[in-house]
Structures are given as structure tokens and as C-alpha cells.
Design a protein around this motif. Structure first.
Motif, PDB file in Angstrom:
ATOM      1  N   ASP A   1     -14.112  -1.620  -4.896  1.00 59.59           N
ATOM      2  CA  ASP A   1     -14.780  -0.440  -5.452  1.00 59.59           C
ATOM      3  C   ASP A   1     -13.626   0.567  -6.064  1.00 59.59           C
ATOM      4  N   TYR A   2     -13.986   1.248  -6.999  1.00 55.46           N
ATOM      5  CA  TYR A   2     -13.037   2.312  -7.656  1.00 55.46           C
ATOM      6  C   TYR A   2     -13.917   3.274  -8.192  1.00 55.46           C
ATOM      7  N   GLU A   3     -13.050   4.424  -8.369  1.00 57.04           N
ATOM      8  CA  GLU A   3     -13.526   5.305  -9.205  1.00 57.04           C
ATOM      9  C   GLU A   3     -12.503   5.692 -10.327  1.00 57.04           C
ATOM     10  N   LEU A   4     -13.035   5.834 -11.770  1.00 58.70           N
ATOM     11  CA  LEU A   4     -12.093   5.851 -12.801  1.00 58.70           C
ATOM     12  C   LEU A   4     -12.346   7.096 -13.614  1.00 58.70           C
ATOM     13  N   SER A   5     -11.400   7.969 -13.890  1.00 57.55           N
ATOM     14  CA  SER A   5     -11.457   9.068 -14.707  1.00 57.55           C
ATOM     15  C   SER A   5     -10.428   8.564 -15.895  1.00 57.55           C
ATOM     16  N   VAL A   6     -10.981   8.875 -17.052  1.00 58.93           N
ATOM     17  CA  VAL A   6     -10.015   9.110 -18.291  1.00 58.93           C
ATOM     18  C   VAL A   6      -9.833  10.095 -19.173  1.00 58.93           C
ATOM     19  N   SER A   7      -8.895  10.586 -19.285  1.00 61.47           N
ATOM     20  CA  SER A   7      -8.876  11.877 -20.110  1.00 61.47           C
ATOM     21  C   SER A   7      -7.511  12.141 -20.776  1.00 61.47           C
ATOM     22  N   SER A   8      -7.630  13.089 -21.923  1.00 63.37           N
ATOM     23  CA  SER A   8      -6.420  13.264 -22.809  1.00 63.37           C
ATOM     24  C   SER A   8      -5.514  14.137 -21.661  1.00 63.37           C
ATOM     25  N   ALA A   9      -4.339  14.096 -22.147  1.00 64.07           N
ATOM     26  CA  ALA A   9      -3.361  14.932 -21.256  1.00 64.07           C
ATOM     27  C   ALA A   9      -3.366  16.451 -21.855  1.00 64.07           C
ATOM     28  N   GLY A  10      -4.315  17.280 -21.320  1.00 60.76           N
ATOM     29  CA  GLY A  10      -4.748  18.470 -21.954  1.00 60.76           C
ATOM     30  C   GLY A  10      -3.549  19.559 -22.142  1.00 60.76           C
ATOM     31  N   ILE A  11      -3.785  20.452 -22.716  1.00 65.88           N
ATOM     32  CA  ILE A  11      -2.671  21.538 -23.176  1.00 65.88           C
ATOM     33  C   ILE A  11      -2.083  22.111 -22.131  1.00 65.88           C
ATOM     34  N   ASP A  12      -2.653  22.075 -20.698  1.00 72.84           N
ATOM     35  CA  ASP A  12      -1.841  22.853 -19.570  1.00 72.84           C
ATOM     36  C   ASP A  12      -1.151  21.583 -18.851  1.00 72.84           C
ATOM     37  N   TYR A  13      -1.189  20.302 -19.368  1.00 70.62           N
ATOM     38  CA  TYR A  13      -0.841  19.283 -18.618  1.00 70.62           C
ATOM     39  C   TYR A  13       0.619  18.902 -19.142  1.00 70.62           C
ATOM     40  N   PRO A  14       1.649  18.981 -18.174  1.00 71.87           N
ATOM     41  CA  PRO A  14       3.050  18.827 -18.598  1.00 71.87           C
ATOM     42  C   PRO A  14       3.387  17.417 -19.660  1.00 71.87           C
ATOM     43  N   LEU A  15       4.539  17.640 -20.465  1.00 74.97           N
ATOM     44  CA  LEU A  15       4.665  16.718 -21.539  1.00 74.97           C
ATOM     45  C   LEU A  15       5.582  15.844 -20.653  1.00 74.97           C
ATOM     46  N   LEU A  16       5.205  14.625 -20.381  1.00 77.22           N
ATOM     47  CA  LEU A  16       5.812  13.599 -19.490  1.00 77.22           C
ATOM     48  C   LEU A  16       6.539  12.653 -20.278  1.00 77.22           C
ATOM     49  N   LYS A  17       6.376  12.315 -21.567  1.00 72.50           N
ATOM     50  CA  LYS A  17       6.738  11.545 -22.474  1.00 72.50           C
ATOM     51  C   LYS A  17       7.373  11.841 -23.689  1.00 72.50           C
ATOM     52  N   HIS A  18       8.738  11.198 -23.969  1.00 71.55           N
ATOM     53  CA  HIS A  18       9.319  11.686 -25.169  1.00 71.55           C
ATOM     54  C   HIS A  18       8.516  11.571 -26.597  1.00 71.55           C
ATOM     55  N   ARG A  19       7.691  10.671 -26.392  1.00 68.90           N
ATOM     56  CA  ARG A  19       7.009  10.513 -27.715  1.00 68.90           C
ATOM     57  C   ARG A  19       5.943  11.740 -27.735  1.00 68.90           C
ATOM     58  N   GLN A  20       5.452  12.368 -26.768  1.00 65.79           N
ATOM     59  CA  GLN A  20       4.634  13.540 -26.759  1.00 65.79           C
ATOM     60  C   GLN A  20       5.567  14.636 -27.538  1.00 65.79           C
ATOM     61  N   LEU A  21       6.665  14.809 -27.720  1.00 70.67           N
ATOM     62  CA  LEU A  21       7.433  15.955 -28.299  1.00 70.67           C
ATOM     63  C   LEU A  21       7.335  15.800 -29.703  1.00 70.67           C
ATOM     64  N   ASN A  22       6.865  14.863 -30.276  1.00 71.86           N
ATOM     65  CA  ASN A  22       6.849  14.676 -31.761  1.00 71.86           C
ATOM     66  C   ASN A  22       5.914  15.710 -32.242  1.00 71.86           C
ATOM     67  N   LYS A  23       4.830  15.980 -31.717  1.00 69.85           N
ATOM     68  CA  LYS A  23       3.794  16.859 -32.034  1.00 69.85           C
ATOM     69  C   LYS A  23       4.320  18.415 -31.806  1.00 69.85           C
ATOM     70  N   TYR A  24       5.324  18.751 -30.932  1.00 68.78           N
ATOM     71  CA  TYR A  24       5.681  19.988 -30.851  1.00 68.78           C
ATOM     72  C   TYR A  24       7.012  20.399 -31.695  1.00 68.78           C
ATOM     73  N   ILE A  25       7.718  19.558 -32.503  1.00 69.99           N
ATOM     74  CA  ILE A  25       8.849  19.963 -33.317  1.00 69.99           C
ATOM     75  C   ILE A  25       8.377  21.286 -33.950  1.00 69.99           C
TER      76      ILE A  25
END
Length: 153
Positions: free
Chosen positions: A65-89
Motif C-alpha cells: 500500500d502507498y500514497e502518491l502525490s504528483v505535483s509541479s515544483a512550484g514557484i516556492d520550491y527550490p531549483l534543484l536541477k541545472h535544467r530548471q535554470l534554463n527558464k530563468y535566464i
């Protein structure tokens, strides 16, 4: 127990032909799974639902048994992947260094090791705010504790 690696593998399989990618996964001892995704474009609720259904179709609740929550990394969530930085140039980021000092920077470019940035200072001109940028400089990822998008209202 369901592992973080299982969730990453299933998610990567589901997201393979899209611009979406896994940012972070946590799995508690009681199998509460939190999956955060981002995209080069955007993440919609439909994307999260589709990924959730894909994973649920491959995990058997009868076995574990498990509980699953899928969501976007919101605007208040830290940028953890280099790939995310592309949107912030050319956009402002709040960067916390390893000593806990937070500063505002405009991201100019980045490599695997360095951020090319301009430190930003917000000045009040009467009731208006004006952001003033310093000369470009570099920050090492090794000296950074956290990067978050900066939203100016």
C-alpha cells in the motif's frame, strides 16, 4: 518498501517523450510518495494526473500500500536541477549561500560549475521600486545552498 529509485525509473519512462522531468522524489517509511516534476515549458494538472495514473498502473496496492502525490515544483520550491535554470535566464533568483546569506541576482548564463549573474539591489523611489544590477560576476555551485525563483509583486 517502494524505493525512490523505482519512482524515478517509472517517472522517467512515462516522461521520456516529453519536455517534463523529475525534480525530486521523497518516499517515507510508511510509503507516502511525493513526486515533483518540472518542464522546459510548463506543467499542467493534466500532466500530473497522467503521470500519477501511469505510476499507479505499475505499482500493485495488493502487494504494498502507498500514497502518491504528483505535483509541479512550484514557484516556492527550490531549483534543484541545472535544467530548471534554463527558464530563468535574464530573470531574478534568490540565492542563499552556504553561510545562509540570501541575495538577489539576475541569472545571465550558467555552466555545470558556475552561475554568471548580476547582483541586484532593490531601491525605493518614492512608492516605486527600482532594481539596480551590478557588474556581472560568477558564483560557484559549490558555494550555493539554495536557489529559488524571485517573484516581484
Amino acid at each position: 518498501m517502494i524505493t525512490k529509485e523505482q519512482i524515478i525509473d517509472l517517472s522517467s519512462e512515462a516522461l521520456a517523450d516529453s519536455d517534463r522531468f523529475v525534480v525530486d522524489v521523497t518516499v517515507s517509511k510508511s510509503n507516502v510518495i511525493n513526486l515533483y516534476i518540472d518542464a522546459d515549458s510548463s506543467v499542467t494538472i493534466d500532466h500530473c494526473v497522467a503521470l500519477s495514473r501511469f505510476i499507479e498502473g505499475r505499482l500493485d496496492r495488493e502487494v504494498e500500500d502507498y500514497e502518491l502525490s504528483v505535483s509541479s515544483a512550484g514557484i516556492d520550491y527550490p531549483l534543484l536541477k541545472h535544467r530548471q535554470l534554463n527558464k530563468y535566464i535574464e530573470k531574478d533568483l534568490e540565492i542563499t549561500n552556504n553561510d545562509g546569506v540570501k541575495k538577489l541576482y539576475k541569472l545571465l548564463s550558467f555552466t555545470e560549475e558556475l552561475l554568471n549573474v548580476q547582483e541586484a539591489t532593490v531601491k525605493m523611489l518614492g512608492k516605486l521600486k527600482k532594481t539596480v544590477y551590478a557588474e556581472p560576476s560568477e558564483l560557484s555551485f559549490n558555494d550555493i545552498k539554495e536557489i529559488k525563483p524571485y517573484i516581484n509583486f
